[in-house]
Design a protein around this motif. Structure first.
Motif, PDB file in Angstrom:
ATOM      1  N   THR A  51       0.824  -1.212   0.000  1.00  0.00           N
ATOM      2  CA  THR A  51       0.000   0.000   0.000  1.00  0.00           C
ATOM      3  C   THR A  51       0.851   1.253   0.000  1.00  0.00           C
ATOM      4  O   THR A  51       0.612   2.192  -0.776  1.00  0.00           O
ATOM      5  N   LEU A  52       1.867   1.300   0.868  1.00  0.00           N
ATOM      6  CA  LEU A  52       2.687   2.500   0.953  1.00  0.00           C
ATOM      7  C   LEU A  52       3.501   2.717  -0.320  1.00  0.00           C
ATOM      8  O   LEU A  52       3.631   3.857  -0.792  1.00  0.00           O
ATOM      9  N   VAL A  53       4.021   1.643  -0.894  1.00  0.00           N
ATOM     10  CA  VAL A  53       4.763   1.779  -2.161  1.00  0.00           C
ATOM     11  C   VAL A  53       3.823   2.230  -3.270  1.00  0.00           C
ATOM     12  O   VAL A  53       4.161   3.103  -4.086  1.00  0.00           O
ATOM     13  N   SER A  54       2.628   1.650  -3.317  1.00  0.00           N
ATOM     14  CA  SER A  54       1.663   2.029  -4.351  1.00  0.00           C
ATOM     15  C   SER A  54       1.242   3.493  -4.214  1.00  0.00           C
ATOM     16  O   SER A  54       1.143   4.221  -5.211  1.00  0.00           O
ATOM     17  N   ALA A  94      -8.860  15.607 -19.141  1.00  0.00           N
ATOM     18  CA  ALA A  94      -8.475  16.487 -20.244  1.00  0.00           C
ATOM     19  C   ALA A  94      -7.004  16.342 -20.591  1.00  0.00           C
ATOM     20  O   ALA A  94      -6.615  16.531 -21.757  1.00  0.00           O
ATOM     21  N   GLN A  95      -6.195  15.987 -19.621  1.00  0.00           N
ATOM     22  CA  GLN A  95      -4.763  15.795 -19.861  1.00  0.00           C
ATOM     23  C   GLN A  95      -4.419  14.361 -20.236  1.00  0.00           C
ATOM     24  O   GLN A  95      -3.244  14.033 -20.361  1.00  0.00           O
ATOM     25  N   GLY A  96      -5.435  13.521 -20.435  1.00  0.00           N
ATOM     26  CA  GLY A  96      -5.190  12.116 -20.776  1.00  0.00           C
ATOM     27  C   GLY A  96      -4.572  11.330 -19.645  1.00  0.00           C
ATOM     28  O   GLY A  96      -3.709  10.467 -19.868  1.00  0.00           O
ATOM     29  N   GLY A  97      -4.998  11.627 -18.418  1.00  0.00           N
ATOM     30  CA  GLY A  97      -4.356  11.039 -17.237  1.00  0.00           C
ATOM     31  C   GLY A  97      -4.876   9.683 -16.815  1.00  0.00           C
ATOM     32  O   GLY A  97      -4.474   9.170 -15.780  1.00  0.00           O
ATOM     33  N   ARG A  98      -5.814   9.094 -17.541  1.00  0.00           N
ATOM     34  CA  ARG A  98      -6.327   7.748 -17.226  1.00  0.00           C
ATOM     35  C   ARG A  98      -6.824   7.658 -15.786  1.00  0.00           C
ATOM     36  O   ARG A  98      -6.372   6.851 -14.980  1.00  0.00           O
ATOM     37  N   GLY A  99      -7.789   8.542 -15.466  1.00  0.00           N
ATOM     38  CA  GLY A  99      -8.304   8.591 -14.103  1.00  0.00           C
ATOM     39  C   GLY A  99      -8.943   7.290 -13.653  1.00  0.00           C
ATOM     40  O   GLY A  99      -8.852   6.926 -12.481  1.00  0.00           O
ATOM     41  N   ALA A 100      -9.595   6.558 -14.571  1.00  0.00           N
ATOM     42  CA  ALA A 100     -10.237   5.296 -14.195  1.00  0.00           C
ATOM     43  C   ALA A 100      -9.211   4.287 -13.682  1.00  0.00           C
ATOM     44  O   ALA A 100      -9.487   3.509 -12.762  1.00  0.00           O
ATOM     45  N   LEU A 101      -8.015   4.294 -14.265  1.00  0.00           N
ATOM     46  CA  LEU A 101      -6.964   3.367 -13.831  1.00  0.00           C
ATOM     47  C   LEU A 101      -6.561   3.640 -12.397  1.00  0.00           C
ATOM     48  O   LEU A 101      -6.458   2.714 -11.579  1.00  0.00           O
ATOM     49  N   TRP A 102      -6.336   4.925 -12.055  1.00  0.00           N
ATOM     50  CA  TRP A 102      -5.936   5.269 -10.681  1.00  0.00           C
ATOM     51  C   TRP A 102      -7.071   4.982  -9.706  1.00  0.00           C
ATOM     52  O   TRP A 102      -6.817   4.566  -8.568  1.00  0.00           O
ATOM     53  N   LEU A 160      -9.068   1.594  -5.300  1.00  0.00           N
ATOM     54  CA  LEU A 160     -10.076   0.723  -4.689  1.00  0.00           C
ATOM     55  C   LEU A 160      -9.527  -0.680  -4.440  1.00  0.00           C
ATOM     56  O   LEU A 160      -9.908  -1.332  -3.458  1.00  0.00           O
ATOM     57  N   ALA A 161      -8.646  -1.154  -5.304  1.00  0.00           N
ATOM     58  CA  ALA A 161      -8.017  -2.456  -5.074  1.00  0.00           C
ATOM     59  C   ALA A 161      -7.173  -2.428  -3.797  1.00  0.00           C
ATOM     60  O   ALA A 161      -7.147  -3.410  -3.032  1.00  0.00           O
ATOM     61  N   LEU A 162      -6.499  -1.320  -3.528  1.00  0.00           N
ATOM     62  CA  LEU A 162      -5.740  -1.184  -2.280  1.00  0.00           C
ATOM     63  C   LEU A 162      -6.679  -1.180  -1.074  1.00  0.00           C
ATOM     64  O   LEU A 162      -6.356  -1.745  -0.027  1.00  0.00           O
ATOM     65  N   VAL A 163      -7.845  -0.557  -1.225  1.00  0.00           N
ATOM     66  CA  VAL A 163      -8.835  -0.566  -0.142  1.00  0.00           C
ATOM     67  C   VAL A 163      -9.267  -1.999   0.170  1.00  0.00           C
ATOM     68  O   VAL A 163      -9.306  -2.416   1.331  1.00  0.00           O
ATOM     69  N   VAL A 164      -9.579  -2.770  -0.873  1.00  0.00           N
ATOM     70  CA  VAL A 164      -9.979  -4.163  -0.681  1.00  0.00           C
ATOM     71  C   VAL A 164      -8.862  -4.962  -0.024  1.00  0.00           C
ATOM     72  O   VAL A 164      -9.090  -5.750   0.906  1.00  0.00           O
TER      73      VAL A 164
END
Length: 288
Positions: free
Chosen positions: A150-153, A173-181, A186-190
């Motif tokens: 978690t801390l490294v991520s 707008a900057q093509g930052g792939r917000g869905a990926l982050w 959420l995977a870290l939360v799980v």
């Protein structure tokens, strides 16, 4: 008094393991809770905490009380519910939090049903509320590994995650792939909820994530300050909760969450930032 507080940790090795594991979780779970609060997704952590129950129960029913089986099942169930809720929200008219509410209620009911059908040694109360005796060496390694991941991520995705939290439109707008982050977060939360269920239970695991994060709002106005404060509050809650659990003979999860809740109430009333006391002492704007 101090000797009375530390004596149980000196006498019992399982308490030392539980304290080490709790501190590891206190380093990783509350910072995620701070982001959930900032993103106005506080109850999603609770939904995902319920969602892991059927996976944990199914792993125990099929393979016995194996940490690997229960943790793997819980992680898989949490990820499935998370992805299913996201797909349902994108393909339908409901928001993601509403979709998660539906999925987590079904998951909770399914988990309780699996426990009732499973072997007799499968204790529902222990799964729901945790047990300090369940924190063995394997569970400790899982908690420490989860904290490390978690801390490294968070260090890797901190900048885009902060931008996506406060201005998702700019990141898109900057093509930052917000869905990926968002999915990574959420995977870290799980993952943290799965690691915490051994000591705190599936129902109480989210308490160590959210209550220190909410309480940190009354300590610092900045995101980084709230992250640091949430970790300190969580460490105090773990220490106090373990002492209460041993002295009062109550389940570990509720004891830790009650201590975190007490700290939250204290800071709500008299914290240095935006508390009841701080607001009452603040002079009106432009007042002489």
């Amino acid at each position: 008094m101090m000797m009375g507080l530390i004596e149980p940790f000196l006498e019992f090795s399982f308490l030392r393991r539980a304290l080490a594991g709790g501190i590891a979780l206190a380093l990783s779970a509350p910072p995620l809770g701070v982001f959930l609060v900032q993103r106005r997704l506080s109850l999603i952590g609770d939904a995902l905490g319920h969602a892991i129950l059927p996976g944990v129960a199914l792993g125990a029913a099929l393979f016995g009380l194996s940490l690997a089986a229960m943790s793997g099942g819980g992680l898989l169930a949490g990820l499935v519910v998370m992805l299913a809720a996201g797909l349902a929200a994108r393909g339908g008219a409901l928001r993601e939090d509403a979709s998660l509410a539906g999925f987590y209620l079904v998951s909770l009911a399914l988990g309780v049903a699996i426990v009732s059908w499973g072997p007799a040694q499968l204790d529902l109360l222990e799964l729901l509320f945790g047990s300090v005796l369940a924190v063995d060496d394997a569970a400790l390694l899982l908690m420490a590994g989860t904290a490390t991941v978690t801390l490294v991520s968070l260090a890797m995705i901190w900048r885009p995650l902060v931008i996506e939290t406060f201005d998702a439109g700019f990141l898109r707008a900057q093509g930052g792939r917000g869905a990926l982050w968002h999915l990574w977060f959420l995977a870290l939360v799980v993952l943290n909820l799965v690691a915490a269920f051994q000591a705190l239970g599936t129902l109480m695991a989210v308490g160590l994530m959210m209550l220190p994060a909410v309480a940190a709002r009354f300590v610092s106005p900045t995101l980084s300050g709230q992250v640091v404060a949430s970790v300190g509050i969580a460490v105090l809650a773990v220490l106090g909760g373990l002492i209460v659990s041993v002295r009062a003979d109550v389940p570990t999860g509720p004891a830790i969450v009650l201590c975190a809740g007490a700290l939250w109430l204290a800071l709500l009333l008299a914290g240095p930032e935006a508390s009841v006391l701080a607001r009452s002492l603040r002079r009106p704007h432009l007042a002489r």
